[in-house]
Design a protein around this motif. Structure first.
Motif, mmCIF file in Angstrom:
data_model
loop_
_atom_site.group_PDB
_atom_site.id
_atom_site.type_symbol
_atom_site.label_atom_id
_atom_site.label_comp_id
_atom_site.label_asym_id
_atom_site.label_seq_id
_atom_site.Cartn_x
_atom_site.Cartn_y
_atom_site.Cartn_z
ATOM 1 N N ARG A 126 0.823 -1.208 0.000
ATOM 2 C CA ARG A 126 0.000 0.000 0.000
ATOM 3 C C ARG A 126 0.856 1.256 0.000
ATOM 4 N N MET A 127 2.011 1.198 0.666
ATOM 5 C CA MET A 127 2.863 2.379 0.805
ATOM 6 C C MET A 127 3.798 2.599 -0.386
ATOM 7 N N LEU A 128 3.920 1.623 -1.280
ATOM 8 C CA LEU A 128 4.810 1.761 -2.430
ATOM 9 C C LEU A 128 4.357 2.883 -3.357
ATOM 10 N N GLN A 129 5.313 3.611 -3.877
ATOM 11 C CA GLN A 129 5.036 4.652 -4.858
ATOM 12 C C GLN A 129 5.181 4.042 -6.249
ATOM 13 N N VAL A 130 4.163 3.298 -6.650
ATOM 14 C CA VAL A 130 4.156 2.626 -7.946
ATOM 15 C C VAL A 130 2.807 2.882 -8.611
ATOM 16 N N PRO A 131 2.728 2.685 -9.926
ATOM 17 C CA PRO A 131 1.445 2.856 -10.609
ATOM 18 C C PRO A 131 0.386 1.909 -10.035
ATOM 19 N N ALA A 132 -0.855 2.302 -10.172
ATOM 20 C CA ALA A 132 -1.974 1.528 -9.616
ATOM 21 C C ALA A 132 -1.996 0.095 -10.144
ATOM 22 N N GLY A 133 -1.682 -0.091 -11.410
ATOM 23 C CA GLY A 133 -1.671 -1.431 -11.993
ATOM 24 C C GLY A 133 -0.632 -2.316 -11.342
ATOM 25 N N GLU A 134 0.514 -1.742 -11.032
ATOM 26 C CA GLU A 134 1.576 -2.491 -10.361
ATOM 27 C C GLU A 134 1.138 -2.875 -8.955
#
Length: 89
Positions: A25-33
């Motif tokens: 949840r805390m990762l700064q990644v695209p929603a698809g990832e």
């Protein structure tokens, strides 16, 4: 005694799954990832109902990959024995 160790493993896996979901949840990644990572966690959760020890191993690998920044299709392949297709129905 074996039952106690099984309950202990359930508790450990449950705590680690919560930790993994928080990290994803805390990762700064695209929603698809993020969705792909969450799906992987859901597969591990489902596997834990049939093969707790195998799910614990898969979760350990998942957490290692997250901690080392391996995601976006960079996850290691599951060993043949840990594949959901090879588990009980």
């Amino acid at each position: 005694m074996e039952r106690d160790s099984q309950l202990e493993l359930y508790g450990l896996v449950a705590d680690r799954l919560k930790e993994a979901h928080t990290k994803v949840r805390m990762l700064q990644v695209p929603a698809g990832e993020r969705m792909a990572l969450t799906r992987k966690l859901l597969v591990i959760t489902a596997a834990s109902k049939h093969d707790l020890a195998g799910a614990a191993r898969r979760l350990d690998r998942f957490m290692e990959d997250l901690d080392e920044g391996r995601f976006s299709g960079e996850f290691r392949e599951e060993p043949p024995g840990d594949s959901p297709a090879n588990g009980p129905a």
